[in-house]
Design a protein around this motif. Structure first.
Motif, PDB file in Angstrom:
ATOM      1  N   LYS A 377       0.823  -1.201   0.000  1.00 31.77           N
ATOM      2  CA  LYS A 377       0.000   0.000   0.000  1.00 31.77           C
ATOM      3  C   LYS A 377       0.865   1.262   0.000  1.00 31.77           C
ATOM      4  N   HIS A 378       1.961   1.228   0.755  1.00 32.72           N
ATOM      5  CA  HIS A 378       2.808   2.412   0.888  1.00 32.72           C
ATOM      6  C   HIS A 378       3.969   2.415  -0.114  1.00 32.72           C
ATOM      7  N   ARG A 379       3.941   1.452  -1.041  1.00 36.70           N
ATOM      8  CA  ARG A 379       4.918   1.375  -2.132  1.00 36.70           C
ATOM      9  C   ARG A 379       6.357   1.347  -1.612  1.00 36.70           C
ATOM     10  N   ILE A 380       6.572   0.560  -0.561  1.00 35.19           N
ATOM     11  CA  ILE A 380       7.906   0.415   0.024  1.00 35.19           C
ATOM     12  C   ILE A 380       8.432  -0.971  -0.333  1.00 35.19           C
ATOM     13  N   PRO A 381       9.495  -1.050  -1.109  1.00 33.19           N
ATOM     14  CA  PRO A 381      10.023  -2.361  -1.497  1.00 33.19           C
ATOM     15  C   PRO A 381      10.757  -3.042  -0.345  1.00 33.19           C
ATOM     16  N   VAL A 382      10.808  -4.361  -0.406  1.00 30.33           N
ATOM     17  CA  VAL A 382      11.486  -5.172   0.609  1.00 30.33           C
ATOM     18  C   VAL A 382      12.368  -6.190  -0.102  1.00 30.33           C
ATOM     19  N   THR A 383      13.569  -6.426   0.428  1.00 35.89           N
ATOM     20  CA  THR A 383      14.355  -7.580   0.018  1.00 35.89           C
ATOM     21  C   THR A 383      13.881  -8.744   0.880  1.00 35.89           C
ATOM     22  N   LYS A 384      13.015  -9.573   0.294  1.00 37.24           N
ATOM     23  CA  LYS A 384      12.294 -10.606   1.040  1.00 37.24           C
ATOM     24  C   LYS A 384      12.877 -11.974   0.733  1.00 37.24           C
ATOM     25  N   SER A 385      13.360 -12.657   1.750  1.00 36.09           N
ATOM     26  CA  SER A 385      13.881 -14.013   1.536  1.00 36.09           C
ATOM     27  C   SER A 385      12.784 -15.046   1.771  1.00 36.09           C
ATOM     28  N   VAL A 386      12.894 -16.168   1.071  1.00 36.39           N
ATOM     29  CA  VAL A 386      11.902 -17.243   1.157  1.00 36.39           C
ATOM     30  C   VAL A 386      12.622 -18.590   1.147  1.00 36.39           C
ATOM     31  N   PHE A 387      11.917 -19.610   1.621  1.00 43.98           N
ATOM     32  CA  PHE A 387      12.402 -20.982   1.477  1.00 43.98           C
ATOM     33  C   PHE A 387      11.881 -21.546   0.158  1.00 43.98           C
ATOM     34  N   TYR A 388      12.738 -22.258  -0.529  1.00 41.16           N
ATOM     35  CA  TYR A 388      12.285 -22.891  -1.764  1.00 41.16           C
ATOM     36  C   TYR A 388      11.438 -24.127  -1.465  1.00 41.16           C
ATOM     37  N   SER A 389      11.865 -24.919  -0.466  1.00 40.40           N
ATOM     38  CA  SER A 389      11.148 -26.165  -0.187  1.00 40.40           C
ATOM     39  C   SER A 389      11.136 -26.454   1.306  1.00 40.40           C
ATOM     40  N   ASN A 390      10.022 -27.000   1.772  1.00 41.81           N
ATOM     41  CA  ASN A 390       9.891 -27.478   3.143  1.00 41.81           C
ATOM     42  C   ASN A 390       9.182 -28.823   3.104  1.00 41.81           C
ATOM     43  N   PRO A 391       9.924 -29.935   3.061  1.00 39.88           N
ATOM     44  CA  PRO A 391       9.302 -31.257   2.956  1.00 39.88           C
ATOM     45  C   PRO A 391       8.360 -31.585   4.110  1.00 39.88           C
ATOM     46  N   TYR A 392       8.477 -30.872   5.220  1.00 42.04           N
ATOM     47  CA  TYR A 392       7.643 -31.149   6.392  1.00 42.04           C
ATOM     48  C   TYR A 392       6.434 -30.210   6.477  1.00 42.04           C
ATOM     49  N   PHE A 393       6.194 -29.436   5.429  1.00 42.48           N
ATOM     50  CA  PHE A 393       5.100 -28.462   5.447  1.00 42.48           C
ATOM     51  C   PHE A 393       3.742 -29.159   5.537  1.00 42.48           C
ATOM     52  N   GLN A 394       2.886 -28.659   6.403  1.00 39.20           N
ATOM     53  CA  GLN A 394       1.535 -29.180   6.569  1.00 39.20           C
ATOM     54  C   GLN A 394       0.543 -28.024   6.443  1.00 39.20           C
ATOM     55  N   PRO A 395      -0.415 -28.104   5.506  1.00 45.18           N
ATOM     56  CA  PRO A 395      -1.387 -27.011   5.345  1.00 45.18           C
ATOM     57  C   PRO A 395      -2.140 -26.677   6.626  1.00 45.18           C
ATOM     58  N   LYS A 396      -2.354 -27.666   7.475  1.00 42.29           N
ATOM     59  CA  LYS A 396      -3.073 -27.406   8.716  1.00 42.29           C
ATOM     60  C   LYS A 396      -2.194 -26.688   9.745  1.00 42.29           C
ATOM     61  N   SER A 397      -0.879 -26.794   9.577  1.00 42.55           N
ATOM     62  CA  SER A 397       0.065 -26.067  10.431  1.00 42.55           C
ATOM     63  C   SER A 397       1.064 -25.383   9.507  1.00 42.55           C
ATOM     64  N   PRO A 398       0.662 -24.255   8.888  1.00 41.54           N
ATOM     65  CA  PRO A 398       1.345 -23.730   7.702  1.00 41.54           C
ATOM     66  C   PRO A 398       2.577 -22.867   7.975  1.00 41.54           C
ATOM     67  N   VAL A 399       3.298 -23.118   9.067  1.00 45.09           N
ATOM     68  CA  VAL A 399       4.507 -22.344   9.366  1.00 45.09           C
ATOM     69  C   VAL A 399       5.649 -22.820   8.472  1.00 45.09           C
ATOM     70  N   ASN A 400       6.549 -21.896   8.130  1.00 41.91           N
ATOM     71  CA  ASN A 400       7.653 -22.143   7.198  1.00 41.91           C
ATOM     72  C   ASN A 400       7.110 -22.516   5.815  1.00 41.91           C
ATOM     73  N   VAL A 401       6.195 -21.692   5.340  1.00 36.29           N
ATOM     74  CA  VAL A 401       5.648 -21.875   3.998  1.00 36.29           C
ATOM     75  C   VAL A 401       6.781 -21.769   2.986  1.00 36.29           C
ATOM     76  N   ALA A 402       6.701 -22.561   1.905  1.00 37.86           N
ATOM     77  CA  ALA A 402       7.771 -22.606   0.914  1.00 37.86           C
ATOM     78  C   ALA A 402       7.187 -22.689  -0.487  1.00 37.86           C
ATOM     79  N   ILE A 403       7.982 -22.297  -1.470  1.00 40.96           N
ATOM     80  CA  ILE A 403       7.528 -22.221  -2.860  1.00 40.96           C
ATOM     81  C   ILE A 403       7.064 -23.576  -3.380  1.00 40.96           C
ATOM     82  N   ALA A 404       7.875 -24.608  -3.158  1.00 40.16           N
ATOM     83  CA  ALA A 404       7.600 -25.909  -3.771  1.00 40.16           C
ATOM     84  C   ALA A 404       6.307 -26.536  -3.263  1.00 40.16           C
TER      85      ALA A 404
END
Length: 704
Positions: A377-404
């Motif tokens: 909204k305020h047009r402020i860019p961020v250098t945002k890091s992400v995880f590519y993959s989290n093999p233990y990701f669970q939609p019901k407990s969605p912490v450490n969301v990852a691209i894959a």
């Protein structure tokens, strides 16, 4: 008769004495004169420069070097009362030897180290015993630094003089026990600039603590071009760390200055001694600790590590006997802004919902077009890091969301990227999972195709990190070849935060109390980390976001500072009701914290006023590196010529000078007044030049 005989005897005795103790002969001196200065040298390689009236400007150039060994502790901490330390190698210290046990890592400690001074009582293998015992806890990458070789002069000096098509070249080659140093002075018939190129060839293995030239001037300091791009013309500080900026000595035809030296390690100034130090290599200009077991135990590898026959080349230009009509200085930020701020985010423990809250204003908003608050909204860019993959990701407990594992998260990141955010990797996984080459290639390919990603942020103690094993080709965690292939160039690692502590202000330069602190914004280690760049940062946890009060923001702008933070903006709050970045609304949905949103609104206003540059790591690093490719020349008519020797256009190249108006290539560029300076900015195409002058006529054509 007797008197004559006595006189003869006395004369013969005196002659015998003189012949027995010959008077030392001075080294033969040669000179070259042009329109601006007289350059003199002797057969011992001593250099001296005067003006045309033979008034001395530069008295001497002295070489200095220090080499040694770093002994690293094998444990993360020395408790109070410790009198023993285990090192990574057996130290050759004798009982009674004075030592310093140091910790310089993390949280700005390089400029405020933990130090314990003691004397060795015994050495048994890798165990060193000392007295007195420690009086406080010393933690994080503990080491002992031991200098073993000091060089204060050259041996076996050879001097060569050659005439060239444009002037003369004087080459002074000196030997030390460690290296051969060849210094070439290129003297031009019609230019006040003396181009100095130093080639260092190592005879043996060496760890370089410092190698430098001390330039001794005769006139007093008259201008200091500070690291924050301001200029001091009076009330000088006793000492300055100048980054790659410079200083001026004297006035008019007795002036000499060095400005913009990107091809050396750094510059320092001892004002009262009238001495400018040109660091060819200084260990604290390029920090790197290779962590071995945790982020608190590692090998301190700041010192460059050279082998026999390795070569390093440095260069700088000294301008003598000439004073330009105006002296433009590069700003740290483009387009006329006075200061720079970069938000960087580490990906730990995020969910898609918390991300939407902090970037769009609410977890209920799924598109940037509907943002009601937050960074978008305020047009402020961020250098945002992400995880590519989290093999233990669970939609019901969605912490450490990852691209894959979350196509919806990838769509969210694509949306941010279109809005100017920089998307980077926080390693590949949130956990220490082995990287397989195919997985790594897939991840880096996705980051390149979707986000043109060139930045990387390490994550904790993961072996495939920049600070751990990813640069070590002997390990299965080696990633450097993949980073080169996919263009990943800009790195955050633990040593990035050795430089500054935000409690001392929102400014990596830390110039509030003076300019003596060594505070590089970025660096490339000459020997250890390959073709990659590290960038400096400081941590802003949620509980310290109150440091963004108005006084600190104004101080950042007033000091023309740069601040790159390290935050966890979308981290799932430990408290159910939320933290300082996001909070739950009445319906239990995550929204941006109203106080934090007001802060972003304030930053937006400062940006729109043209004072605070809000940008990303990639954008500001591209800008800084582009400036390092620009060469400055000084024309006889008093104008300044900039050559862009880089491959890319520099948009909004911004400079400051003391003048009422300025012209670039016959045109008035965008310009404004700020604190006694005229700030101006313009675009510079690759392989192009810009002529800068105080009047239109002098700026129209390239001066011959």
């Amino acid at each position: 008769m007797l008197e004559n005989r006595l006189f003869t005897v006395h004369f013969l005795l005196l002659l015998f004495f003189v012949l027995s103790f010959p008077i030392p002969t001075q080294a033969k001196e040669a000179t070259i004169q042009n329109l601006y200065y007289v350059f003199s040298w002797d057969e011992k390689g001593n250099v001296r420069i005067t003006d045309l009236a033979k008034n001395e400007i530069l008295s001497s150039i002295q070489y200095q070097a220090e080499y040694g060994t770093i002994y690293n502790a094998m444990t993360p901490s020395l408790p109070k009362g410790s009198n023993q330390i285990t090192l990574d190698q057996s130290p050759p210290f004798q009982p009674g030897a004075a030592i310093e046990i140091r910790s310089e890592s993390f949280g700005g400690r390089m400029n405020a180290p933990l130090v314990h001074q003691a004397k060795v009582t015994a050495v048994r293998g890798n165990d060193l015993y000392f007295s007195p015992p420690t009086t406080k806890v010393i933690d994080r990458n503990i080491f002992i630094k031991r200098a073993s070789h000091w060089v204060r002069k050259w041996d076996n000096v050879k001097v060569e003089h050659r005439e060239t098509a444009t002037g003369n070249t004087v080459i002074v080659t000196g030997q030390t026990p460690i290296a051969v140093i060849s210094t070439q002075y290129a003297l031009h018939k019609n230019s006040p600039a003396i181009d100095v190129t130093v080639k260092t060839t190592y005879k043996r293995e060496a760890k370089v603590f410092r190698e430098s030239f001390a330039l001794q001037f005769k006139p007093n300091v008259t201008e200091v071009y500070r690291k924050n791009r301001k200029v001091d013309t009076q009330k000088f500080q006793a000492s300055y760390w100048l980054d790659h900026q410079g200083a001026k000595f004297g006035q008019g035809k007795q002036a000499a200055f060095l400005y913009h030296a990107p091809n050396v390690s750094s510059l320092e100034l001892n004002t009262t001694q009238k001495q400018l130090i040109v660091n060819l290599d200084h260990m604290n200009d390029h920090r790197y600790v290779q962590q071995t077991s945790t982020n608190q135990v590692g090998k301190v590898r700041h010192a460059s590590e050279y082998r026999a026959n390795d070569v390093r080349t440095n260069s700088f230009s000294l301008v003598v006997g000439y004073q330009p009509k105006l002296m433009p200085r590069f700003m740290s930020q483009p387009s006329g802004f006075l200061a720079t701020h970069v938000w960087t985010e580490h990906a730990d423990e995020q969910t898609l919902q918390t991300n939407r809250a902090v970037y769009f204003g609410s977890e209920k908003i799924s598109s940037s077009a509907q943002a009601t608050g937050g960074f978008v909204k305020h047009r402020i860019p961020v250098t945002k890091s992400v995880f590519y993959s989290n093999p233990y990701f669970q939609p019901k407990s969605p912490v450490n969301v990852a691209i894959a594992q979350s196509p919806e998260f990838l769509q969210f990141l694509d949306d941010l990227n279109r809005n100017g955010d920089e998307i980077t990797l926080h390693t590949l996984y949130p956990y220490d999972i082995r990287h397989y080459q195919k997985t790594t290639e897939d991840a880096l390919q996705v980051m390149k195709d979707h986000f043109q990603s060139r930045t990387w942020i390490d994550h904790g103690y993961l072996k495939s990190s920049f600070a751990f094993n990813a640069l070590d080709i002997q390990t299965a965690n080696y990633l450097a070849h993949q980073w080169k292939k996919y263009g990943t160039s800009y790195f955050w690692h633990y040593s990035s935060e050795d430089i500054a502590n935000p409690n001392n202000g929102l400014d990596l330069y830390q110039s509030q109390k003076g300019d003596s602190l060594r505070t590089p914004l970025y660096w490339s280690h000459p020997t250890v980390t390959g073709p990659f760049y590290s960038w400096s940062a400081a941590t802003i946890p949620e509980y310290s976001v109150n440091l963004y009060r108005e006084k600190n923001l104004q101080q950042l702008i007033q000091n023309r500072g740069v601040f790159i933070n390290h935050t966890y903006l979308a981290r799932f709050p430990s408290k159910k009701q939320g933290g300082k970045f996001i909070i739950r609304d009445a319906q239990g949905n995550w929204i941006i914290h109203p106080d934090f949103d007001r802060l972003l609104k304030r930053l937006e206003t400062l940006r729109d006023q043209g004072t605070l540059h809000l940008t990303t790591v990639r954008e500001i690093m591209d800008y800084w590196l582009a400036l390092s490719q620009v060469r400055m020349e000084y024309a006889p008519n008093g104008s300044i010529v900039l050559h862009n020797r880089g491959e890319h256009k520099i948009s909004g190249l911004s400079m400051a000078t003391k003048a009422s108006e300025v012209y670039v290539n016959g045109m008035k560029p965008s310009q404004k007044k700020a604190d006694g300076d005229l700030i101006f900015w313009f675009d510079l195409e690759p392989n192009a030049f810009a002529v800068i002058a105080a009047n239109k006529l002098d700026s129209i054509a390239f001066p011959k």
